[in-house]
Write a protein that holds these residues in place. Structure first.
Motif, PDB file in Angstrom:
ATOM      1  N   PRO A   1       5.260   8.401  -6.074  1.00 43.59           N
ATOM      2  CA  PRO A   1       4.716   8.122  -4.743  1.00 43.59           C
ATOM      3  C   PRO A   1       3.778   9.232  -4.278  1.00 43.59           C
ATOM      4  O   PRO A   1       3.879  10.385  -4.694  1.00 43.59           O
ATOM      5  N   THR A   2       2.875   8.865  -3.365  1.00 46.63           N
ATOM      6  CA  THR A   2       1.859   9.788  -2.863  1.00 46.63           C
ATOM      7  C   THR A   2       1.828   9.750  -1.341  1.00 46.63           C
ATOM      8  O   THR A   2       1.943   8.683  -0.734  1.00 46.63           O
ATOM      9  N   LEU A   3       1.652  10.904  -0.725  1.00 46.27           N
ATOM     10  CA  LEU A   3       1.494  10.980   0.723  1.00 46.27           C
ATOM     11  C   LEU A   3       0.126  10.439   1.149  1.00 46.27           C
ATOM     12  O   LEU A   3      -0.847  10.523   0.408  1.00 46.27           O
ATOM     13  N   SER A   4       0.093   9.892   2.366  1.00 45.68           N
ATOM     14  CA  SER A   4      -1.173   9.476   2.959  1.00 45.68           C
ATOM     15  C   SER A   4      -1.153   9.792   4.448  1.00 45.68           C
ATOM     16  O   SER A   4      -0.087   9.913   5.053  1.00 45.68           O
TER      17      SER A   4
ATOM     18  N   ARG B   1      -5.036  12.025   1.449  1.00 45.95           N
ATOM     19  CA  ARG B   1      -3.891  11.786   0.573  1.00 45.95           C
ATOM     20  C   ARG B   1      -3.363  13.121   0.047  1.00 45.95           C
ATOM     21  O   ARG B   1      -4.064  14.135   0.068  1.00 45.95           O
TER      22      ARG B   1
ATOM     23  N   HIS C   1       3.799   7.348   3.015  1.00 48.29           N
ATOM     24  CA  HIS C   1       3.758   7.354   1.559  1.00 48.29           C
ATOM     25  C   HIS C   1       3.939   5.926   1.086  1.00 48.29           C
ATOM     26  O   HIS C   1       4.203   5.014   1.890  1.00 48.29           O
ATOM     27  N   ASP C   2       3.765   5.707  -0.213  1.00 48.45           N
ATOM     28  CA  ASP C   2       3.753   4.341  -0.745  1.00 48.45           C
ATOM     29  C   ASP C   2       5.048   3.940  -1.427  1.00 48.45           C
ATOM     30  O   ASP C   2       5.074   2.961  -2.162  1.00 48.45           O
TER      31      ASP C   2
END
Length: 794
Positions: A200-203, A217, A375-376
C-alpha cells in the motif's frame, strides 16, 4: 488435551492434533514447524477454519513433546484454549519431513467462533527497522511481521490467509515473497507483509478535492500532513479500523475549532504521545505502563498532571486524560516528525460511526478536516480505538491479577473480536443484539461468545447500517447462522425492534440489568446464584417502569429484585437526560420521597424561574415525566445541586465531573465521612430513601461547605448504602458473591470503594474487566442468559 489415545503402527505413531483458540495470524504455524522439525517429526500443519490442524508422525515420545509444547512457550500473541488429539487415519512416511501446507475449510464444521486475531500494535523489531536507514523498509508506513500489524480489519474470509484479506490486491515482490515463504523468517505467512515496492501507498489531498485526485503520494503525502498539523490544521487520517481526526493537542485554538466542527462541545479527546516519557509528562501513570505498551494499544484513562502542555479544551472538567501510544507505523512516523502530543479522535461527527471508506470520509469529514492522509489498503471492518481504565486497589476480586487492574470501558481495536467463554454452553447459535447506546452485539455458539466491536448509538441511521454490515461479516466469517435472538425489554430500542422481526418463538427477552450483572458473573465464570448490583442510567424494568439503581438475586436464567433506589421523575423525558438541573428539580418536586422546594432556595435562585415553574407543573400533573429508580440520574441531580453540571453535552458528563471534583478532596480528612441516608421498605423491597442525602447536599452548599468535600461524601454515601443493601440481601438469601456492573461502575471511586467495603463486610465483590460495565457489555450478558436458557430447554 482431549481425544483418543493414538495407536502404534509398526513402532511408529501418527497423530492428528487440532488446536483451538487465537492461533491464526499470530505465528502459530511457524512455531509448530520449528518445534516439529526440531523433534524430527514428519507431517504438516495448516489452518482450518479458525483452528490449526497438525498431522504428525514419529516416535511416541517426540509426539508427546510436541503436544506439550502447544501449551508451553507459545508465540506472544497466541492463546491456546483447547488441544484435541486422535489417531491419524494415515501415517506420514518416515523421512518426508515436516511442511506448512495450504489452508482450508472443514466442510463438516460450522458455527465455530474461531479466535479471529485482533489488530496488533507495531512490534519492537518492526519499529527498529522503520527507523533504520539501512533497512529496506526504512520509513515504510505499513511495515509489519507475524507479531504485529492489521488482522481483523483486513480479513475477508477464514481461514486467515493473504488471499482472503484486503492484501490480496497487492502481489508480493520477490523479496517479500521469499520472506513470506520461509518458515524460519519472522514474516513467514505474515499475511499483510509488504514493502514500498509491492504494498500500500500513502496519498494526500486537500479538503474539497477527492481521493481520485491525490496531489501527493508516499513521503510527499506524509510531509504534507506533518506540515498541516504543525501549522494548526486538522488532518483526516486513514487508520487501522477507520478514519481519525488528528491535530496538535497543544494548540488551544485548533482544539476548540475541532470541537465546534465535530459538534462535540466538552467530551474529552484522546491524546496520542510518542513514548512513555511524554505520557508521564501529561498524566500520573501509576503502574499503567504495561497497559500503554500492550499489543492492544488502548486509550488509557489516567489522572492528568497539573500544568500539562495540552490545551485546556482537550479534557475539560474531567481531571483525567486519555493517553495512548502509536498503534501503527504511520502514527509513529507522524509523532516522530512533530515531537508533540496529538489529539487523535474518531473520524466522525457526534454519535455517527467512524468512516472507513474513502468517499464516505470525504463526504462527512470535509467540513472538519483541512486535508486527508489516505492509503489504498481497504478497511474491511470498522474498529474504533479501545478505552481502558486502571482500577488500582481492586485486587483479587476482579480475577487473578493484582494492583492496577484494567477495566475495559470501550472494547474495540486490539481486543475485539476476541471470543469470551460462556459459563453455560449455548444449545443453538444465538445473536444478542445489545442495547441502544454504546452498542455492541454478540454471537454465541457452543461455549463461546464473540462480541462485536463498539458501534456507537443506534439512534443514528449510519450506526444502524454499520451494525447490519458488521453482523453480516462476522456471521459469514464464522459460518454462524443464529437460530435465536436475545434482546432488551425496551420497546423503543432499535435493537429490540430489529429482534421483533424474528419469529416469536426465536426471541429471548432479557431484562437490561439482569444482562448487566450476568455479564460480570459470566466473565468470572461464577456458578450458583449471586447478588447483582446494577447502577446505570436507565433500563426498562419488567414492571414497565424505568430502573437503574438495582440489587438483584440472580442466576444465568433468572433474577429476583431485592432492592432499589427511590424513584424520581424525569421532567421532559429525554430532555432531563441532557439537563441534570431538571433531574434535581424532579427530586425536589416529585420524587418518591420528595425533598421539597422550601429548603432549596439557594439552588432555585440560580435557575430561570420560568423553567422551575414549568417543571413543577409537569411533575405535578405527570406530563412527560416518567419515574426512574436510577443511580445515574441521582448522580446527575447531585452534580446540579452542587453547581457542577446543569447541562450535559454528552452521556455521563455530570457524573464524570462529580467524580473529578470528589478526587480533589482525596487528601482532606476534615470533611464528612458520608451524608445522612435511610433505607425503608416499599412493596417488599429495600429502598434507598435519598431524601436525607439530598437535603444534606443542599444545606451544605447553602452553608458554604467545600463543594469537593460534599462530592466526596456523596460517593462514600452511595458506597455505604450499597453495602448495607447487599448485607441485608446476603442475610436473607445466604448468597455472598456480589457482581457489580452498569455504567456508574466506570467511576473509579465507586468501583474500587465498593469492592473494598464489601470485602470488609464479609462479601466478595466482582467487577467487570474484559467486558465493559456500561451498555457495551449488555450483549455479552444477553448471550450468557440466552445460552443458559437454551440449554435449560434442550
Amino acid at each position: 488435551m482431549t481425544g483418543l489415545a493414538p495407536k502404534d503402527v509398526a513402532g511408529r505413531q501418527a497423530w492428528s492434533i487440532r488446536v483451538h483458540g487465537t492461533v491464526q495470524g499470530v505465528g502459530f504455524r511457524p512455531f509448530v514447524y520449528r518445534v516439529a522439525t526440531g523433534l524430527g517429526l514428519d507431517g504438516s500443519v495448516r489452518n482450518v477454519d479458525g483452528d490449526v490442524l497438525i498431522e504428525a508422525a514419529g516416535p511416541a515420545a517426540a509426539l508427546r513433546d510436541l503436544a506439550r509444547a502447544l501449551h508451553g512457550q507459545l508465540p506472544p500473541l497466541a492463546v491456546v484454549e483447547r488441544v484435541s488429539v486422535w489417531p491419524a487415519p494415515v501415517a506420514t512416511a518416515a523421512g518426508t519431513g515436516f511442511t506448512v501446507v495450504a489452508s482450508g475449510r472443514d466442510a463438516a464444521a460450522s458455527g465455530s467462533l474461531a479466535g479471529l486475531p485482533a489488530d496488533v500494535a507495531t512490534c519492537s523489531d518492526c519499529l527498529r527497522e522503520l527507523f533504520d536507514p539501512g533497512d529496506r523498509r526504512y520509513r515504510y508506513p505499513f511495515i509489519n511481521c507475524t507479531n504485529c500489524g492489521p488482522r481483523a480489519t483486513i480479513v475477508d474470509e477464514l481461514p486467515y490467509d493473504r488471499a482472503r484479506t484486503a492484501m490480496a490486491a497487492f502481489p508480493l515482490c520477490p523479496a517479500c515473497a521469499a520472506e513470506y515463504a520461509d518458515p524460519v523468517d519472522r514474516r513467514f505467512h505474515a499475511e499483510p507483509v509488504a514493502c514500498a515496492a509491492c504494498g500500500p501507498t500513502l496519498s494526500w489531498f486537500a479538503a474539497g478535492d477527492g481521493p481520485a485526485q491525490p496531489s501527493l503520494r508516499g513521503e510527499g503525502a506524509l510531509a504534507a500532513a506533518v506540515e498541516l498539523i504543525g501549522g494548526g490544521g486538522v488532518v483526516a487520517l486513514k487508520g487501522l479500523g477507520g478514519y481519525q481526526l488528528v491535530c496538535d493537542a497543544t494548540r488551544a485554538s485548533t482544539v476548540d475549532a475541532l470541537r465546534a466542527a465535530k459538534r462535540r462541545p466538552r467530551k474529552p479527546f484522546a491524546v496520542m504521545v510518542a513514548d512513555l516519557t511524554m505520557a508521564a509528562r501529561l498524566a500520573h501513570l501509576s503502574g499503567a505502563e504495561a497497559l500503554l505498551t500492550s499489543a492492544a494499544r488502548p486509550i488509557v484513562l489516567l489522572p492528568a498532571r497539573a500544568g500539562g502542555v495540552v490545551a485546556p479544551g482537550v479534557h475539560p472538567g474531567t481531571g483525567q486524560v486519555g493517553i495512548f501510544l502509536p498503534a501503527t507505523p504511520l502514527h509513529h512516523l507522524l509523532l516522530h516528525a512533530l515531537s508533540r502530543p496529538l489529539v487523535v479522535t474518531s473520524g466522525n461527527l457526534a454519535d455517527e460511526p467512524i468512516a472507513i471508506e474513502d468517499g464516505d470520509a470525504v463526504r462527512r469529514l470535509s467540513p472538519v478536516a483541512d486535508g486527508f492522509l489516505c492509503h489504498d489498503r481497504p478497511i474491511r471492518a470498522r474498529y474504533d480505538d479501545s478505552v481502558v481504565r486502571p482500577l488500582a486497589g481492586a485486587g483479587r476480586t476482579v480475577g487473578p491479577m493484582r494492583g492496577a487492574v484494567p477495566m475495559i470501558v470501550r472494547r474495540a481495536r486490539g481486543y475485539a473480536p476476541e471470543p469470551l467463554a460462556l459459563p453455560v454452553p449455548a444449545a443453538l447459535p444465538v445473536l444478542a443484539v445489545g442495547a441502544q447506546l454504546k452498542h455492541t452485539f454478540a454471537l454465541a455458539s457452543g461455549d463461546r461468545a464473540l462480541i462485536g466491536p463498539h458501534g456507537g448509538s443506534l439512534d443514528d441511521a449510519d450506526c444502524l447500517a454499520a451494525f447490519h454490515a458488521t453482523l453480516a461479516q462476522l456471521c459469514r466469517l464464522h459460518r454462524v447462522a443464529p437460530e435465536a435472538v436475545a434482546h432488551d425489554l425496551h420497546p423503543g430500542y432499535l435493537s429490540t425492534q430489529y429482534a421483533a422481526g424474528w419469529p416469536a418463538a426465536a426471541r429471548i427477552p432479557v431484562q437490561h440489568h439482569h444482562a448487566h450483572v450476568v455479564s460480570c458473573a459470566a466473565e468470572h465464570a461464577l456458578t450458583g446464584p449471586f447478588l447483582g448490583v446494577a447502577y446505570d442510567g436507565l433500563g426498562f424494568g419488567d414492571d414497565g417502569t424505568l430502573w437503574g439503581g438495582e440489587v438483584l438475586l440472580a442466576s444465568y436464567t433468572g433474577y429476583r429484585r431485592l432492592a432499589r433506589f427511590a424513584r424520581a421523575p424525569l421532567p421532559g423525558g429525554d430532555a432531563a437526560l441532557r439537563r441534570p438541573a431538571r433531574m434535581a428539580l424532579g427530586d425536589l418536586f416529585g420524587a418518591e420521597f420528595p425533598v421539597g422546594p422550601a429548603a432549596a432556595g439557594h439552588f432555585l435562585a440560580r435557575l430561570d424561574p420560568r423553567e422551575v415553574a414549568v417543571v413543577a407543573r409537569m411533575v405535578e400533573r405527570g406530563v412527560n415525566s416518567p419515574v426512574a429508580s436510577s443511580a445515574g440520574r441521582l448522580f446527575d441531580a447531585v452534580a446540579s445541586l452542587l453547581g457542577v453540571c446543569d447541562d450535559a453535552s454528552y452521556e455521563g458528563e455530570a457524573a464524570v465531573r462529580l467524580e473529578a471534583l470528589a478526587v480533589q478532596d482525596a487528601a482532606r480528612s476534615d470533611g464528612p465521612a458520608e451524608l445522612p441516608w435511610r433505607i425503608t421498605e416499599v412493596g417488599g423491597l429495600s429502598v434507598y430513601d435519598c431524601r436525607p442525602t439530598l437535603a444534606a447536599v443542599i444545606s451544605g452548599v447553602a452553608a458554604g461547605e467545600p463543594v469537593a468535600g460534599l462530592a466526596a461524601a456523596f460517593h462514600r454515601t452511595v458506597i455505604a448504602v450499597t453495602v448495607e443493601l447487599c448485607a441485608r440481601a446476603a442475610q436473607d438469601t445466604g448468597v455472598r458473591q456480589v457482581c457489580l456492573s452498569g455504567g456508574c461502575l466506570q467511576n473509579q471511586i465507586l468501583a474500587v470503594g465498593l469492592v473494598v467495603a464489601l470485602d470488609r463486610a464479609g462479601l466478595t465483590g466482582y467487577l467487570p474487566c474484559r467486558v465493559p460495565p456500561g451498555d457495551g457489555g449488555i450483549s455479552y450478558g444477553q448471550a450468557a442468559v440466552a445460552a443458559a436458557r437454551s440449554m435449560e430447554r434442550s
